[in-house]
Design a protein around this motif. Structure first.
Motif, PDB file in Angstrom:
ATOM      1  N   PHE A  98      -7.984  48.734  19.921  1.00 27.65           N
ATOM      2  CA  PHE A  98      -7.755  49.691  20.984  1.00 27.65           C
ATOM      3  C   PHE A  98      -7.788  51.120  20.442  1.00 27.65           C
ATOM      4  O   PHE A  98      -8.454  52.001  20.978  1.00 27.65           O
ATOM      5  CB  PHE A  98      -6.403  49.412  21.650  1.00 27.65           C
ATOM      6  N   ILE A  99      -7.080  51.307  19.328  1.00 30.14           N
ATOM      7  CA  ILE A  99      -7.024  52.645  18.746  1.00 30.14           C
ATOM      8  C   ILE A  99      -8.421  53.079  18.292  1.00 30.14           C
ATOM      9  O   ILE A  99      -8.839  54.211  18.514  1.00 30.14           O
ATOM     10  CB  ILE A  99      -6.037  52.685  17.558  1.00 30.14           C
ATOM     11  N   ARG A 100      -9.130  52.130  17.697  1.00 25.09           N
ATOM     12  CA  ARG A 100     -10.474  52.456  17.235  1.00 25.09           C
ATOM     13  C   ARG A 100     -11.356  52.889  18.417  1.00 25.09           C
ATOM     14  O   ARG A 100     -12.090  53.863  18.346  1.00 25.09           O
ATOM     15  CB  ARG A 100     -11.095  51.253  16.522  1.00 25.09           C
ATOM     16  N   ALA A 101     -11.223  52.159  19.529  1.00 29.21           N
ATOM     17  CA  ALA A 101     -12.035  52.493  20.706  1.00 29.21           C
ATOM     18  C   ALA A 101     -11.661  53.869  21.241  1.00 29.21           C
ATOM     19  O   ALA A 101     -12.521  54.674  21.588  1.00 29.21           O
ATOM     20  CB  ALA A 101     -11.841  51.423  21.776  1.00 29.21           C
ATOM     21  N   LYS A 102     -10.357  54.109  21.289  1.00 29.50           N
ATOM     22  CA  LYS A 102      -9.888  55.399  21.786  1.00 29.50           C
ATOM     23  C   LYS A 102     -10.383  56.537  20.880  1.00 29.50           C
ATOM     24  O   LYS A 102     -10.826  57.583  21.343  1.00 29.50           O
ATOM     25  CB  LYS A 102      -8.352  55.415  21.806  1.00 29.50           C
TER      26      LYS A 102
ATOM     27  N   ILE B 254     -11.506  67.071  10.142  1.00 34.51           N
ATOM     28  CA  ILE B 254     -11.823  65.987   9.210  1.00 34.51           C
ATOM     29  C   ILE B 254     -13.119  66.362   8.506  1.00 34.51           C
ATOM     30  O   ILE B 254     -13.826  67.281   8.944  1.00 34.51           O
ATOM     31  CB  ILE B 254     -12.013  64.614   9.919  1.00 34.51           C
ATOM     32  N   SER B 255     -13.416  65.662   7.412  1.00 39.28           N
ATOM     33  CA  SER B 255     -14.650  65.986   6.711  1.00 39.28           C
ATOM     34  C   SER B 255     -15.829  65.347   7.441  1.00 39.28           C
ATOM     35  O   SER B 255     -15.662  64.409   8.235  1.00 39.28           O
ATOM     36  CB  SER B 255     -14.593  65.453   5.281  1.00 39.28           C
ATOM     37  N   LEU B 256     -17.009  65.875   7.146  1.00 42.41           N
ATOM     38  CA  LEU B 256     -18.217  65.331   7.754  1.00 42.41           C
ATOM     39  C   LEU B 256     -18.370  63.861   7.376  1.00 42.41           C
ATOM     40  O   LEU B 256     -18.752  63.012   8.180  1.00 42.41           O
ATOM     41  CB  LEU B 256     -19.424  66.143   7.269  1.00 42.41           C
ATOM     42  N   ALA B 257     -18.030  63.554   6.118  1.00 37.41           N
ATOM     43  CA  ALA B 257     -18.155  62.170   5.641  1.00 37.41           C
ATOM     44  C   ALA B 257     -17.255  61.236   6.440  1.00 37.41           C
ATOM     45  O   ALA B 257     -17.651  60.131   6.801  1.00 37.41           O
ATOM     46  CB  ALA B 257     -17.800  62.099   4.157  1.00 37.41           C
TER      47      ALA B 257
ATOM     48  N   LYS C 184     -16.482  57.061  10.577  1.00 35.85           N
ATOM     49  CA  LYS C 184     -15.910  56.596  11.832  1.00 35.85           C
ATOM     50  C   LYS C 184     -16.984  56.366  12.891  1.00 35.85           C
ATOM     51  O   LYS C 184     -16.800  55.623  13.830  1.00 35.85           O
ATOM     52  CB  LYS C 184     -14.890  57.612  12.346  1.00 35.85           C
ATOM     53  N   MET C 185     -18.083  57.059  12.729  1.00 37.47           N
ATOM     54  CA  MET C 185     -19.147  56.967  13.732  1.00 37.47           C
ATOM     55  C   MET C 185     -20.507  56.872  13.051  1.00 37.47           C
ATOM     56  O   MET C 185     -21.263  57.831  13.060  1.00 37.47           O
ATOM     57  CB  MET C 185     -19.146  58.247  14.568  1.00 37.47           C
TER      58      MET C 185
END
Ligand code: ATP
Ligand code: MG
Length: 457
Positions: free
Chosen positions: A414-418, A443-446, A451-452
């Protein structure tokens, strides 16, 4: 030379098959019965292929298939089945068998299937090696896949793309069948050759035949010159037979022959032309239904559906709705502009609506809303009225439901989706500028890429 494990509980069949395969130069280990085979599979002896009877006692072919599937991912399996028990055989395909052969079988058919299985296997192994060389990232651009169902589709695409196997794509209208077919082509070694789509429902029979196979001058009134068929245009590449269920029985028979012999014959011609074309097919009518009605040839179905891929309707994978919406917003916004934002109420509506027209309908709704959007914001009143009228269900994006949704989907997921949803929003706000987005998110570009992964392009 390829090593084959041969399993049957009938000594005569075992010996005939064994002789036959050895004559072709294969190295054959014959196991009399399922238990014997299980013991051999438990050893560390390597095999490229297992050919196994299905009906055996106490350990049957399906049991062996499961063992192979879980312990030997690089081994192909062909099942042998008595005429009339095709259902179990089809079940075996779902469990990962490459193909099955009905007894009594034709020697040629058996040998061709063995060759194809080994070829497929080799391609799979090479593909695995290649992936290992390329590192872990092997992303399918353009296909949004947040739901487990869609991720599985992408996984299948990656697995089957490097092979020459025929794939049957099933899904309701607008679910992305053509997109998946194109991805299979794009990830295959045929990618630099043509991808040719044929809509089998759009043309009446005689025209479809001449479109696909071409015709010679004088074949019919109006055939004033030779014409190349789409199979020739696709030579070296991929042909996508869309709405294959609409194909009439006589053309189905011709297509079956093309698949078997890799040759076409233009209408009115008397010579065959060799073609090297990979065939992908799609349907939105379940073909078994058409087979039951006598409108589709079962033998052609078996050829086409060596690997079936089913794309679920959008309403059954709600996790994909918002990521798709953001994707469409980005796609429809000129690169130097910021895509419009979605009002939270709109997100909830989009997630609640049933999308009978699937992704295509979502695409149209977003385009419609973008036309009428004010201040770069998509609000409820600019949605097509039918969609705006949707009663909002408890959805992922409605706050009240956060807790129960998290419970249902596991907190982590859920958290990942959010998180992803938020990243996509920020990315949309920065007009796809990843550096800006990373900065805004602190956050860093890396980390953003981690994450995406799909942002890395
Ligand atoms: N998972 C996805 N990610 C991104 N875009 C998608 C996805 N699924 C579908 N689309 C988009 O939705 C539209 C419809 O997809 P496509 O034409 O492949 O569907 P189809 O199943 O062939 O539809 P039809 O049955 O109407 O021919 C296309 O613009 C496609 O790019
Ligand atoms: Mg289509």
């Amino acid at each position: 030379m390829a090593k084959i494990l041969l399993v049957d509980d009938e000594p005569s069949i075992l010996s005939v098959l064994s002789t036959l395969l050895k004559a072709e130069g294969y190295i054959v280990t014959a196991a009399l019965g399922g238990e014997k085979a299980r013991d051999i599979l438990a050893s560390n002896e390597e095999f490229d292929l297992m050919i196994s009877d299905i009906r055996m006692n106490p350990i049957n072919g399906m049991d062996l298939l499961k063992i192979v599937h879980s312990t030997r991912p690089n081994m192909a399996v062909i099942m042998l089945t008595a005429y009339g028990s095709v259902e179990t055989a089809i079940e075996s395909l779902k469990l990962g068998a490459f193909d099955y052969i009905t007894k009594p079988f034709k020697v040629d058919e058996l040998l061709v299937t063995v060759q194809r299985a080994l070829e497929y296997n080799r391609a799979m192994t090479e593909n695995a090696d290649l992936k290992a060389q390329l590192g872990t990232r092997y992303q399918l651009e353009n296909i949004i896949a947040e739901s487990p169902a869609m991720k599985q589709v992408c996984e299948m695409v990656k697995r089957v793309a490097p092979t020459d196997t025929t794939v049957l794509i099933y899904g309701e209208s607008g679910t992305g069948k053509e997109l998946v077919a194109k991805a299979i082509h794009a990830y295959s070694r045929r990618k630099d050759k043509n991808f040719v789509a044929v809509n089998c429902a759009a043309l009446p029979e005689p025209l479809l035949e001449s479109e696909m196979f071409g015709h010679v001058k004088g074949a019919f009134t109006g055939a004033t010159a030779n014409k190349e068929g789409l199979f020739q245009t696709a030579n070296g590449g991929t042909i996508f037979l869309d709405e294959i269920g609409a194909m009439t029985l006589p053309i189905q028979g011709k297509l079956l022959r093309v698949l078997q012999e890799k040759e076409i014959r233009p209408v009115g011609g008397n010579e065959n032309i060799g073609v090297d074309v990979r065939v992908l097919a799609a349907t939105n009518t379940p073909l078994d239904q058409l087979i039951a009605e006598g409108k589709f040839r079962q033998d052609l179905y078996f050829r086409l559906s060596v690997i079936p891929i089913e794309i679920k309707p959008l309403r059954e994978r709600p996790e994909d709705i918002l990521p798709l919406a953001y994707h469409i917003l980005r796609k429809e916004t000129p690169t130097n502009q910021t895509p419009p934002a979605l009002d939270p109420e709109v997100s909830a509506i989009l997630e609640s609506y049933s999308w009978p027209g699937n992704v295509r309908e979502l695409e149209n709704a977003i385009k419609h809303a973008m036309t009428f959007a004010k201040e770069n914001k998509i609000t409820k009143d600019v949605l097509p009225s039918k969609i705006a009228a949707t009663p909002v269900k408890q959805t992922l994006s409605s706050h009240s439901d956060s807790v129960s949704a998290a419970k249902a989907r596991s907190l982590k997921a859920f958290i990942r989706a959010k998180e992803k949803e938020y990243l996509q929003q920020v990315l949309a706000k920065t007009g796809g500028d990843k550096e800006k987005a990373a900065k805004a998110l602190k956050i860093s570009l890396a980390t953003l890429y981690r994450k995406m992964p799909e942002a890395q392009e």
